[in-house]
Design an enzyme around this catalytic site. Structure first.
Site, PDB file in Angstrom:
ATOM      1  N   CYS A 189       0.831  -1.221   0.000  1.00 49.70           N
ATOM      2  CA  CYS A 189       0.000   0.000   0.000  1.00 49.70           C
ATOM      3  C   CYS A 189       0.860   1.264   0.000  1.00 49.70           C
ATOM      4  O   CYS A 189       0.341   2.373  -0.106  1.00 49.70           O
ATOM      5  CB  CYS A 189      -0.941   0.009   1.190  1.00 49.70           C
ATOM      6  SG  CYS A 189      -2.023  -1.434   1.192  1.00 49.70           S
TER       7      CYS A 189
ATOM      8  N   SER B 293     -10.892   1.592   6.042  1.00 51.29           N
ATOM      9  CA  SER B 293     -11.031   2.350   4.798  1.00 51.29           C
ATOM     10  C   SER B 293     -11.580   1.439   3.710  1.00 51.29           C
ATOM     11  O   SER B 293     -11.271   0.244   3.679  1.00 51.29           O
ATOM     12  CB  SER B 293      -9.667   2.906   4.382  1.00 51.29           C
ATOM     13  OG  SER B 293      -8.736   1.854   4.258  1.00 51.29           O
TER      14      SER B 293
ATOM     15  N   LYS C 208      -9.942   6.690   4.693  1.00 53.10           N
ATOM     16  CA  LYS C 208     -11.244   6.305   5.249  1.00 53.10           C
ATOM     17  C   LYS C 208     -12.419   6.695   4.353  1.00 53.10           C
ATOM     18  O   LYS C 208     -13.368   5.929   4.195  1.00 53.10           O
ATOM     19  CB  LYS C 208     -11.407   6.960   6.633  1.00 53.10           C
ATOM     20  CG  LYS C 208     -12.740   6.678   7.304  1.00 53.10           C
ATOM     21  CD  LYS C 208     -12.867   5.203   7.635  1.00 53.10           C
ATOM     22  CE  LYS C 208     -14.310   4.763   7.827  1.00 53.10           C
ATOM     23  NZ  LYS C 208     -15.005   4.513   6.550  1.00 53.10           N
TER      24      LYS C 208
ATOM     25  N   HIS D 250      -9.343   3.989  -0.585  1.00 57.31           N
ATOM     26  CA  HIS D 250      -7.975   3.445  -0.537  1.00 57.31           C
ATOM     27  C   HIS D 250      -7.730   2.476  -1.695  1.00 57.31           C
ATOM     28  O   HIS D 250      -7.736   1.261  -1.518  1.00 57.31           O
ATOM     29  CB  HIS D 250      -7.785   2.753   0.825  1.00 57.31           C
ATOM     30  CG  HIS D 250      -6.411   2.215   1.073  1.00 57.31           C
ATOM     31  ND1 HIS D 250      -5.264   2.741   0.503  1.00 57.31           N
ATOM     32  CD2 HIS D 250      -5.986   1.181   1.866  1.00 57.31           C
ATOM     33  CE1 HIS D 250      -4.213   2.040   0.921  1.00 57.31           C
ATOM     34  NE2 HIS D 250      -4.617   1.102   1.743  1.00 57.31           N
TER      35      HIS D 250
END
Lengths: 385, 385
Positions: free
Chosen positions: A83, A207, A329, A333
């Protein structure tokens, strides 16, 4: 290292974009950034992406996008750090331009995730954790974060509702961001009633994933000495650090040592301190990560990150505004794209383009992008001149 | 751009290494390179890998290996450009050290492929091609190369046996490389009798996949002004270029324009010409690629690359020695690692460590690493001082 400026930014809405291909999503952000920069060609392309081999059966995304956006014969490469792929691609582009070997770079963060079923996405995301020593035990990525959050609550005496301000702030800010995935105001009551995913993480602690892309064009700062009209945003600090890949190998699983290290190096490079930061786009994949990120980056004592939310210090008028465009959030994401969304959002803040969630007089902005459970962490500091 | 030197090199044997994990294979090469460099720490880690998400369920290989080799808190990232991942990781490390922001880098190319069945590997390798417009049609990676080879034979009047010298040379050289996957001398008769895979590509036109890793340590050249005893190898040229991702989109599918572009830029950077190159580790994934690579890099006219083999110019005593340690054909092709193997082998040549296949008086060596069917091509030139 020569100074680098952000010449242009672009992004797509984070959403379920079933009608658009991976190509089209990344291309849309790339063209928007190039248009904003006022260029139709760059020397090189750096793509941040985590999941395309697993979700789209496509590797070699650097060249894939160079081809699609018309950058034939230019250098192109893909960077992956789970990520944290977006910020890692940005830093690779930054190093390349800083080296003097190339004069401009387009950096795209892109992810197309929602074509697959939920369990496939969960399996794909688990490749960020340690395949041999975490995933083999059957734990999911949210499961690992749940263990960390539970330990934090136990260790420092916080209750679940104390994390609510992070999510409430993110959702409130996203209301004013047309590119955000969720446009839905939430309250403490709604937060407390939300479905549990992996105790103590509920749906509003987590998220949402999504399809999306964001892009920036960077050049040596001296090339944009006189950007007519627009304020010039430059990179003041850049650093990347790592921790053990498995959470259980860490001395203190509640301390993001890679956030501490990378923010420390970025502050040093910029000649700044935490109190100089006007806006901080942090990596709130789960609400617990907001607290840990604020602590390790010098904004709160160990175990006290949640207090900043409870004291109303994280909104756009607070002491350290975070997630001013919705954060992971509520903006969403799209994992490998997130790091570039954060940079785009900080640039918008420093340019004063954020309307209702504008941090007044913002001069210095910071982004922090996390790969895995705190395993790879990149911190960038930007200022406006 | 500041000058960079190779401080150390390391590699594992290319093989079916079922008894070793991905960690162990990459770690073995990394430790060997660090030992050769005489260092136990570096500032950063760049990992070239293509298939670990698909084969090993592991992403974030930068941090994964930083953790395993004890580089906690150092910067780490993974680079992917299909079979060009190794050289792309090398170039990313090069840019980072050249920028002045960091002082040393370990670059690992690593691939663990043989844990899966052959059809799974074929499927995984197809992610290098265009998922939407090539793979969707059902063509495999070898199938694409077979179309190119057939066209080349038709266009320029060569017959299949004319490609034999590339494979014979590679196999002969690998006999003297303990790290090579295949230790088996082949003849023109054996070449002609070999099983067909995708006409006209037979088993001896194609390189074998394998598990393996290679690694190098790089530092600013001024830091190794006086390397006691060992010749100092530095990077004289580095360039990366791209073409369309799908072969059918190219004006001339028989011209590797990205090889032409990247070798041109690397020659310019080094102030050299093709005739200055003493040894050339090229990307002979299939014998046709040897011909196309030699042509696009300036060693033969268009359509005449095979003549260099027929004229006996490619062996270690020839005009342009290629695959001196076995090449992809016989050393083996652990895809994301191959680009680093090539660099390790050129360093060994420039240090004069190659015994029976040593190119006498080699001063300048070149590597060329290809991702996809000529889509991403990186050329590096090294010299010894």
């Amino acid at each position: 290292m020569r100074k680098i400026a952000i010449l242009g930014v672009g992004q797509t809405k984070v959403d379920e974009q079933w009608e658009k291909s991976l190509r089209e999503i990344g291309g849309e952000a790339a063209f928007a950034a190039m248009q904003d920069a006022g260029v139709d060609k760059v020397d090189s392309l750096f793509v941040g992406n985590m999941l395309s081999p697993l979700i789209s059966g496509q590797n070699q995304l650097g060249t894939f996008f160079a081809d699609w956006v018309g950058l034939w014969h230019q250098e192109a490469v893909k960077i992956e750090a789970a990520c944290g792929s977006g910020a890692a691609a940005f830093r690779a582009g930054l190093m390349a331009v800083a080296s003097g070997d190339i004069e401009s770079a387009l950096v795209i963060g892109v992810e197309k995730m929602t074509d697959k079923a939920g369990h496939d996405i969960t399996a794909a995301l688990s490749t960020a954790a340690d395949a041999d020593y975490e995933v083999e035990q059957g734990i999911s990525f949210v499961g690992i974060n749940a263990l960390v959050m539970r330990r934090y609550m136990h260790e420092f005496g916080w209750k679940h509702a104390d994390f609510a301000p992070f999510s409430i702030n993110a959702h409130a800010n996203a209301m004013h961001n047309p590119y955000a995935r969720l446009h839905e105001k939430i309250s403490i009551e709604k937060f407390e009633r939300s479905s549990m995913i992996a105790t103590p993480i509920n749906l509003l602690d987590a998220s949402p994933v999504g399809d999306g892309a964001a892009a920036v064009v960077i050049v040596p700062a001296e090339r944009v000495a006189s950007l007519k009209g627009k304020p010039r945003v430059t990179v003041a600090g850049s650093a990347s650090s790592t921790d053990t890949i498995a959470v259980h190998s860490r001395k203190d699983p509640l301390f993001l040592s890679a956030a501490y290290q990378s923010s420390k190096r970025a502050y040093e490079m910029a000649g700044l301190k935490p109190e100089d930061i006007d806006v901080f786009e942090l990596h709130d994949a789960f609400s617990i990560m907001s607290a840990l990120s604020l602590e390790a980056s010098g904004f709160a004592e160990h175990g006290q990150g949640v207090r900043l939310g409870l004291d109303d210090e994280i909104n756009p008028k607070g002491r350290i505004p975070v997630c001013t465009r919705g954060g992971l959030k509520a903006r969403g994401h799209p994992v490998g794209a997130t790091g570039i969304y954060q940079i785009v959002e900080v640039v918008q803040q420093l340019r004063g383009e954020c309307g209702h969630t504008q941090v007044e007089g913002a001069q210095i902005g910071m982004t922090q992008n996390i790969g895995g459970s705190g395993a790879t962490i990149l911190t960038h500091i930007f200022n406006v001149e």
